[in-house]
Write a protein that holds these residues in place. Structure first.
Motif, mmCIF file in Angstrom:
data_model
loop_
_atom_site.group_PDB
_atom_site.id
_atom_site.type_symbol
_atom_site.label_atom_id
_atom_site.label_comp_id
_atom_site.label_asym_id
_atom_site.label_seq_id
_atom_site.Cartn_x
_atom_site.Cartn_y
_atom_site.Cartn_z
ATOM 1 N N THR A 284 -0.284 4.660 -15.523
ATOM 2 C CA THR A 284 0.033 4.348 -14.130
ATOM 3 C C THR A 284 1.117 3.263 -14.133
ATOM 4 O O THR A 284 1.594 2.846 -15.185
ATOM 5 N N VAL A 285 1.444 2.772 -12.950
ATOM 6 C CA VAL A 285 2.466 1.736 -12.849
ATOM 7 C C VAL A 285 2.080 0.525 -13.701
ATOM 8 O O VAL A 285 2.896 0.019 -14.481
ATOM 9 N N SER A 286 0.833 0.066 -13.583
ATOM 10 C CA SER A 286 0.463 -1.152 -14.323
ATOM 11 C C SER A 286 0.547 -0.937 -15.829
ATOM 12 O O SER A 286 1.121 -1.760 -16.546
ATOM 13 N N ALA A 287 0.036 0.181 -16.331
ATOM 14 C CA ALA A 287 0.072 0.436 -17.782
ATOM 15 C C ALA A 287 1.503 0.678 -18.260
ATOM 16 O O ALA A 287 1.883 0.255 -19.355
ATOM 17 N N THR A 288 2.304 1.346 -17.436
ATOM 18 C CA THR A 288 3.702 1.606 -17.829
ATOM 19 C C THR A 288 4.490 0.306 -17.906
ATOM 20 O O THR A 288 5.341 0.131 -18.778
ATOM 21 N N VAL B 169 -2.879 -2.278 -1.690
ATOM 22 C CA VAL B 169 -4.145 -2.580 -1.015
ATOM 23 C C VAL B 169 -4.507 -1.369 -0.151
ATOM 24 O O VAL B 169 -3.727 -0.946 0.701
ATOM 25 N N HIS B 170 -5.681 -0.809 -0.391
ATOM 26 C CA HIS B 170 -6.093 0.378 0.373
ATOM 27 C C HIS B 170 -6.519 0.012 1.785
ATOM 28 O O HIS B 170 -6.933 -1.118 2.054
ATOM 29 N N ARG B 171 -6.416 0.975 2.703
ATOM 30 C CA ARG B 171 -6.933 0.760 4.062
ATOM 31 C C ARG B 171 -8.445 0.565 3.943
ATOM 32 O O ARG B 171 -9.088 1.253 3.149
ATOM 33 N N GLY B 172 -8.970 -0.347 4.674
ATOM 34 C CA GLY B 172 -10.405 -0.619 4.587
ATOM 35 C C GLY B 172 -10.762 -1.465 3.370
ATOM 36 O O GLY B 172 -11.929 -1.575 2.999
ATOM 37 N N ALA B 173 -9.778 -2.087 2.748
ATOM 38 C CA ALA B 173 -10.027 -2.895 1.537
ATOM 39 C C ALA B 173 -10.962 -4.069 1.832
ATOM 40 O O ALA B 173 -11.632 -4.559 0.932
ATOM 41 N N GLU B 174 -11.022 -4.471 3.099
ATOM 42 C CA GLU B 174 -11.930 -5.574 3.448
ATOM 43 C C GLU B 174 -13.392 -5.175 3.207
ATOM 44 O O GLU B 174 -14.252 -6.014 3.029
ATOM 45 N N ILE B 175 -13.640 -3.855 3.157
ATOM 46 C CA ILE B 175 -14.981 -3.355 2.849
ATOM 47 C C ILE B 175 -15.033 -2.877 1.389
ATOM 48 O O ILE B 175 -15.929 -3.230 0.644
ATOM 49 N N VAL C 241 -8.053 -2.614 -4.420
ATOM 50 C CA VAL C 241 -6.683 -3.116 -4.551
ATOM 51 C C VAL C 241 -6.183 -2.665 -5.914
ATOM 52 O O VAL C 241 -6.831 -2.908 -6.922
ATOM 53 N N SER C 242 -5.039 -1.999 -5.946
ATOM 54 C CA SER C 242 -4.546 -1.447 -7.209
ATOM 55 C C SER C 242 -4.156 -2.538 -8.202
ATOM 56 O O SER C 242 -3.582 -3.567 -7.835
ATOM 57 N N ALA C 243 -4.450 -2.258 -9.467
ATOM 58 C CA ALA C 243 -4.044 -3.154 -10.559
ATOM 59 C C ALA C 243 -2.521 -3.232 -10.675
ATOM 60 O O ALA C 243 -1.993 -4.145 -11.314
ATOM 61 N N ASP C 244 -1.826 -2.286 -10.056
ATOM 62 C CA ASP C 244 -0.352 -2.317 -10.082
ATOM 63 C C ASP C 244 0.173 -3.658 -9.563
ATOM 64 O O ASP C 244 1.148 -4.201 -10.084
ATOM 65 N N LEU C 245 -0.459 -4.175 -8.527
ATOM 66 C CA LEU C 245 0.020 -5.428 -7.915
ATOM 67 C C LEU C 245 -0.141 -6.593 -8.884
ATOM 68 O O LEU C 245 0.741 -7.448 -9.004
#
Ligand code: PSU
Ligand code: MN
Length: 319
Positions: A105-109, A129-135, A139-143
């Protein structure tokens, strides 16, 4: 360091000669696009990078070894095999230890690019950050990797299935600039615009290369995100795509899909709902990002320093 890292002879030679190189990920090949669109897209991207004057290096993990610079047979395997694990920064070391075969993925690449000394990487859209991340706390490791590995990531923003304002906030917190290329709005992956203004705008590959070089010289860790809008011909209207996203998110909920499977499920469902139109846009934007990445890589290889004029041209996009 005794890493299981194999750099292809072509990539090694280019590195030796100081030629520009652009990394490509393979999670979009194994999990992001259907066959044969996936292999067609990666080969077309490699061709485009070559046409601009750089060398493409597709990256994956094959039987526990990091491979930088895949050949056509290996790409075909990534595109067709059912036993390819989607690897991120959390499990790439597990894959090496366990001799797995996995796509990056982006993070591993980004991690592999850093190890191979490649500074520019092109993809479709980063995770965020996915929609509804507050629940869900999804959040993707890419960030996180963008905050750590010194790589210019060229993407059409974050996938529009995500929460764009939260993703932009998170990038700001991590100190990763999200730069829109050639427009004021942050791209919406399949659409030209996400409907949200980008925090920064740059209009030339040279200015992007300069800003990245200066970031490094300042000793700031991590990379930058260059958000390149999808080419107009295959761009989809935001209102139309939003209906499909909402529908796909409902289906996701109903099926209780979680973790790594979320993004591939949503992409596939939206391709179905849009009758293949999202797929067409997805393929097109990846190739266009490969092209811009090659231009940035070429500029990074030239040893020009930032001129005051270029500092004025690149302004904070806050008006
Ligand atoms: N870009 C695409 N399609 C994809 C992806 C990116 O056009 O499938 C992949 C990338 O590999 C990205 C990953 O790193 O999705 C993010 O997955 P997650 O949301 O599970 O972190
Ligand atoms: Mn996730």
């Amino acid at each position: 360091m005794n890493l299981p890292l194999d750099i292809s002879s072509g990539v090694a030679a280019a590195r030796e000669e100081g030629k520009p190189i652009v990394a490509l990920e393979t999670a979009i090949v194994s999990h992001g696009l259907p066959y044969p669109d996936n292999v067609e897209t990666v080969l077309a991207s490699e061709e485009e990078i070559k046409r601009i004057g750089a060398l493409a290096a597709s990256i994956a993990v094959i039987e526990g070894r990091i491979r930088v610079g895949l050949d056509t047979v290996e790409l075909e395997r990534m595109a067709t095999s059912k036993n390819v694990v989607k690897l991120s920064r959390s499990d790439i070391s597990l894959a090496l230890a366990g001799r797995w075969t996995g796509s990056t993925t982006v993070s591993a690449t980004m991690i592999c690019s850093r190890l191979a000394g490649i500074q520019v990487f092109a993809t479709g859209g980063i995770g965020g950050v996915h929609r509804g991340a507050e629940i869900s706390f999804d959040v993707s490791a890419d960030l996180i990797e963008l905050a750590n590995s010194p790589v210019v990531v060229v993407a059409s923003g974050a996938k529009a299935i995500l929460d764009i304002p939260k993703t932009l906030e998170f990038l700001e917190t991590l100190g990763v600039p999200a730069i829109a290329f050639g427009q004021n709005y942050f791209p919406g992956f399949w659409s030209k615009s996400s409907g949200y203004r980008a925090p920064y705008r740059f209009d030339s590959p040279a200015d992007i290369a300069n800003s990245f070089r200066l970031r490094r010289d300042l000793g700031i860790r991590g990379g930058i995100l260059v958000a390149n809008p999808v080419p107009a011909e295959n761009a989809l209207p935001l209102t139309e795509i939003n209906q499909w996203i909402d529908r796909a998110l409902q289906d996701l909920d109903a099926r209780q899909i979680r973790g790594k499977s979320v993004t591939p499920f949503l992409l596939e469902r939206i391709a179905e709902l849009s009758d293949g139109r999202s797929l067409k846009a997805n393929k097109d934007l990846i190739k266009s990002n490969a092209s811009l990445a090659a231009q940035i890589a070429i500029n990074l290889n030239q040893t020009n320093v930032a001129s005051p004029a270029s500092a004025f041209r690149s302004r904070r996009n806050s008006a």
